[in-house]
Each structure stands twice: as C-alpha cells, then as structure tokens.
Design a protein around this motif. Structure first.
Motif, PDB file in Angstrom:
ATOM      1  N   TRP A 195    -123.773 -48.225   5.353  1.00  0.00           N
ATOM      2  CA  TRP A 195    -122.444 -47.697   5.661  1.00  0.00           C
ATOM      3  C   TRP A 195    -122.312 -46.211   5.370  1.00  0.00           C
ATOM      4  CZ3 TRP A 195    -119.310 -50.812   8.327  1.00  0.00           C
ATOM      5  CH2 TRP A 195    -119.574 -52.179   8.292  1.00  0.00           C
ATOM      6  N   PHE A 196    -123.271 -45.636   4.644  1.00  0.00           N
ATOM      7  CA  PHE A 196    -123.136 -44.244   4.221  1.00  0.00           C
ATOM      8  C   PHE A 196    -123.266 -43.255   5.380  1.00  0.00           C
ATOM      9  CE2 PHE A 196    -124.794 -45.549  -0.236  1.00  0.00           C
ATOM     10  CZ  PHE A 196    -123.540 -46.004  -0.582  1.00  0.00           C
TER      11      PHE A 196
ATOM     12  N   HIS B  31    -109.911 -38.065 -13.090  1.00  0.00           N
ATOM     13  CA  HIS B  31    -110.718 -38.967 -13.916  1.00  0.00           C
ATOM     14  C   HIS B  31    -111.916 -39.423 -13.086  1.00  0.00           C
ATOM     15  CE1 HIS B  31    -107.273 -38.983 -16.600  1.00  0.00           C
ATOM     16  NE2 HIS B  31    -106.507 -39.395 -15.601  1.00  0.00           N
ATOM     17  N   PRO B  32    -113.046 -38.732 -13.159  1.00  0.00           N
ATOM     18  CA  PRO B  32    -114.193 -39.055 -12.303  1.00  0.00           C
ATOM     19  C   PRO B  32    -114.579 -40.538 -12.385  1.00  0.00           C
ATOM     20  CG  PRO B  32    -114.583 -37.024 -13.511  1.00  0.00           C
ATOM     21  CD  PRO B  32    -113.335 -37.622 -14.084  1.00  0.00           C
ATOM     22  N   TRP B  33    -114.737 -41.124 -11.227  1.00  0.00           N
ATOM     23  CA  TRP B  33    -115.044 -42.562 -11.163  1.00  0.00           C
ATOM     24  C   TRP B  33    -116.022 -42.781 -10.013  1.00  0.00           C
ATOM     25  CZ3 TRP B  33    -111.568 -46.019 -14.052  1.00  0.00           C
ATOM     26  CH2 TRP B  33    -111.981 -47.360 -14.022  1.00  0.00           C
ATOM     27  N   ARG B  34    -117.005 -43.628 -10.226  1.00  0.00           N
ATOM     28  CA  ARG B  34    -117.984 -43.947  -9.198  1.00  0.00           C
ATOM     29  C   ARG B  34    -118.202 -45.455  -9.149  1.00  0.00           C
ATOM     30  NH1 ARG B  34    -116.701 -39.540  -8.478  1.00  0.00           N
ATOM     31  NH2 ARG B  34    -117.946 -37.654  -8.103  1.00  0.00           N
ATOM     32  N   VAL B  35    -118.820 -45.903  -8.054  1.00  0.00           N
ATOM     33  CA  VAL B  35    -119.160 -47.307  -7.857  1.00  0.00           C
ATOM     34  C   VAL B  35    -120.680 -47.418  -7.846  1.00  0.00           C
ATOM     35  CG1 VAL B  35    -119.025 -49.264  -6.260  1.00  0.00           C
ATOM     36  CG2 VAL B  35    -117.054 -47.730  -6.538  1.00  0.00           C
ATOM     37  N   LEU B  36    -121.221 -48.360  -8.604  1.00  0.00           N
ATOM     38  CA  LEU B  36    -122.669 -48.553  -8.629  1.00  0.00           C
ATOM     39  C   LEU B  36    -123.135 -49.125  -7.296  1.00  0.00           C
ATOM     40  CD1 LEU B  36    -125.292 -48.497 -10.341  1.00  0.00           C
ATOM     41  CD2 LEU B  36    -124.798 -50.884 -10.941  1.00  0.00           C
ATOM     42  N   GLU B  37    -124.154 -48.514  -6.716  1.00  0.00           N
ATOM     43  CA  GLU B  37    -124.660 -48.969  -5.421  1.00  0.00           C
ATOM     44  C   GLU B  37    -125.204 -50.393  -5.517  1.00  0.00           C
ATOM     45  OE1 GLU B  37    -127.849 -47.712  -1.919  1.00  0.00           O
ATOM     46  OE2 GLU B  37    -127.337 -46.279  -3.494  1.00  0.00           O
ATOM     47  N   ALA B  38    -124.876 -51.200  -4.525  1.00  0.00           N
ATOM     48  CA  ALA B  38    -125.365 -52.575  -4.416  1.00  0.00           C
ATOM     49  C   ALA B  38    -126.140 -52.716  -3.115  1.00  0.00           C
ATOM     50  CB  ALA B  38    -124.191 -53.556  -4.444  1.00  0.00           C
TER      51      ALA B  38
ATOM     52  N   GLU C 256    -120.456 -40.249  -1.629  1.00  0.00           N
ATOM     53  CA  GLU C 256    -120.009 -39.349  -2.688  1.00  0.00           C
ATOM     54  C   GLU C 256    -119.293 -40.090  -3.806  1.00  0.00           C
ATOM     55  OE1 GLU C 256    -117.651 -36.349  -0.822  1.00  0.00           O
ATOM     56  OE2 GLU C 256    -119.213 -35.816   0.630  1.00  0.00           O
ATOM     57  N   LEU C 257    -118.816 -41.310  -3.518  1.00  0.00           N
ATOM     58  CA  LEU C 257    -118.125 -42.120  -4.522  1.00  0.00           C
ATOM     59  C   LEU C 257    -119.046 -43.159  -5.156  1.00  0.00           C
ATOM     60  CD1 LEU C 257    -114.838 -42.734  -2.496  1.00  0.00           C
ATOM     61  CD2 LEU C 257    -115.082 -41.245  -4.504  1.00  0.00           C
ATOM     62  N   THR C 258    -120.341 -43.043  -4.898  1.00  0.00           N
ATOM     63  CA  THR C 258    -121.312 -44.055  -5.303  1.00  0.00           C
ATOM     64  C   THR C 258    -122.424 -43.426  -6.136  1.00  0.00           C
ATOM     65  OG1 THR C 258    -120.878 -45.170  -3.184  1.00  0.00           O
ATOM     66  CG2 THR C 258    -122.805 -45.902  -4.418  1.00  0.00           C
TER      67      THR C 258
END
Length: 279
Positions: free
Chosen positions: A78-79, A65-72, A87-89
């Motif tokens: 930290w990347f 279930h593809p899931w990402r976090v919106l960049e803040a 890759e998760l953002t």
C-alpha cells in the motif's frame, strides 16, 4: 503455502504476538522516549484495520506527539499507492529501544466519535489518502460486497455472515435507480450468481470489477454513491467518499458482528444512511 493452511498460520502468528506482548509489557513501562509506536500484530488485521491505526498516528503526530505504526506483513503493497502511510510506519529494524509501545487489541481505535473525531478523520484523509484517489462524479452506484474469509471460514461466518441479498435490496431502494452500477467484491462470482437480477433491476448497466485490493479500494473511495457491507474496507470507502464529494450518499448496514457487546457497528458515520436488520 496451501490455501487451507493459511488461516492456521495467521492464527499461530497472532497467538505468538500475544505471548510476546505479555513477555515485554513490564519492560515497556520503563521506555520513556519521545515517540510512541503501536505494536501491530503480524496477523489478524488487514488494510481497513490498519488505516485506523495510521489515523491515530497522524492525529497524534500533528498534535506534537510523534506516533508510528509498526509495519506488519502486507502493508508494503500500500505504500506505493499512498506514500504518506510509509511516513507513519516503522519497520522492526527502525524501532528504537526507548520508543514507548502501545499494545492495543480491543477496538483498535475504531469507535467513531469516541476513539477518533471527524476533524481528525477528515485531516488524515485529505493529507494521506484523497490526493491519490481518482474521483468519480457520475451517478454510478458503487456496491461493495465483502465475502472472502467472512463466509469461507466457519468461525468467521458465525461472527460476520448476514443476509446480504436482503440488505442490498433495501439499500438499493434507499438510493433509487441509476444508469450504472459498479460491483466491487472479493467474490464477484457469488455476486453474479446471487444478486445479479437485483442489481439489474436498479441500473441499465452492471459492471463487475476484477479482483484486486488496490483497484477495488480506489473504486470504492472515489464513488459519489456507495453501498457498503460490514467491513472496514467499506467503511473507509465511505469516509473517503465523504471528503471527496460534499454530496456523497453512503449506505451501510448497522450490523457488523455478533459480539458480547452487541451487533452494531461502532465505526459508522452518523451522516450515513443506515439499514437495520438482515442478521
């Protein structure tokens, strides 16, 4: 921006985010894309909080279930250290119209054993964090003391402040003495003035790490013996240490904050040594 205005600006950004969330929640019900995005607020959360969101995105994506976090703001630093987090953002420009959107706020996926499991936690750490953490196999005790805004701002002090010196005395007794203590803090000056004698009674040498979020995080995570405080930064140090060291010894306070639902930290790993009181 003057230091005194920064908390005000962060609060204003967070309130604006909440207002925007209320304005778009109806439209979000009609979004039916195959990807879900956690709509991170632009202020109010920091690295330790974000890691719980990335953990959830990693677990969901691994389950198909593809899931990402919106960049803040602040995530980008930290990347480079942990490329898997990028890759998760997604940036706001990468956000698709049909992406399903989740506007969390209450716990931010931080309840150990309820909102995340040990297998999911260990898999996230092994894939994304652990490969980039230098491992310290010595008997050095790493002590992580969170001060910062918890004690500088009155409203946060009322929530998070506790007797750190009393807690550290109990925590050090629980792990015993060592040849070296490595003190990691966002306020090493306070530590020198208030707990230096305590630390020196438990080690032949006490080293005070310079300030620096990344260096401090790596030091905490790589330790085999860790004493933390009531901070998600410390908790993640304990999680990572437990993956890197099968014999890790992690000590944390049971107290986290003064909330309506109680004062206990729900982020704690049951395998850790937990110190009661001091609040």
């Amino acid at each position: 921006m003057p230091e005194s205005l920064r908390p005000v600006a962060r609060i204003a950004r967070h309130l604006a985010w909440r207002a925007r969330r209320l304005g778009v929640v109806t439209a979000d019900r009609f979004r039916r894309g195959d990807r879900t995005v956690t709509m991170t607020p632009p202020a109010g959360l920091r690295f330790g909080n974000w890691l719980y969101l990335w953990l959830h995105a990693h677990e969901s994506s691994a389950a198909g279930h593809p899931w990402r976090v919106l960049e803040a703001p602040g995530m980008d630093e930290w990347f480079d250290a942990f490329p898997g987090l990028r890759e998760l953002t997604v940036t706001r420009a990468e956000l698709r119209f049909h992406d399903r959107r989740v506007w969390g706020e209450r716990h931010w996926n931080q309840k150990f054993g309820e909102e995340f499991t040990r297998p999911a936690l260990d898999a996230f750490i092994a894939d994304v964090l652990a490969p980039h953490v230098p491992v310290d196999d010595s008997d050095t005790i790493v002590v992580n003391v969170r001060r910062g805004d918890y004690y500088a701002q009155d409203h946060l002090r009322a929530l998070y402040a506790f007797d750190q010196a009393g807690y550290l005395a109990d925590a050090l007794e629980s792990v015993g003495s060592a040849s070296r203590i490595r003190l990691v803090s966002d306020d090493p000056e306070w530590c020198r003035e208030n707990v230096a004698n305590l630390l020196e009674r438990h080690a032949d040498e006490v080293v005070y790490e310079p300030r620096g979020a990344l260096g401090n995080f790596l030091a905490v995570c790589g330790s085999r013996v860790l004493i933390g405080t009531n901070s998600t930064f410390s908790y993640w140090g304990g999680y990572v240490a437990g993956v890197l060291h099968p014999d890790a010894r992690v000590v944390m306070p049971r107290f986290h904050a003064r909330r309506e639902q109680g004062t206990d930290a729900y982020q704690l790993d049951p395998s850790w040594t937990i110190i009661d009181g001091h609040h």
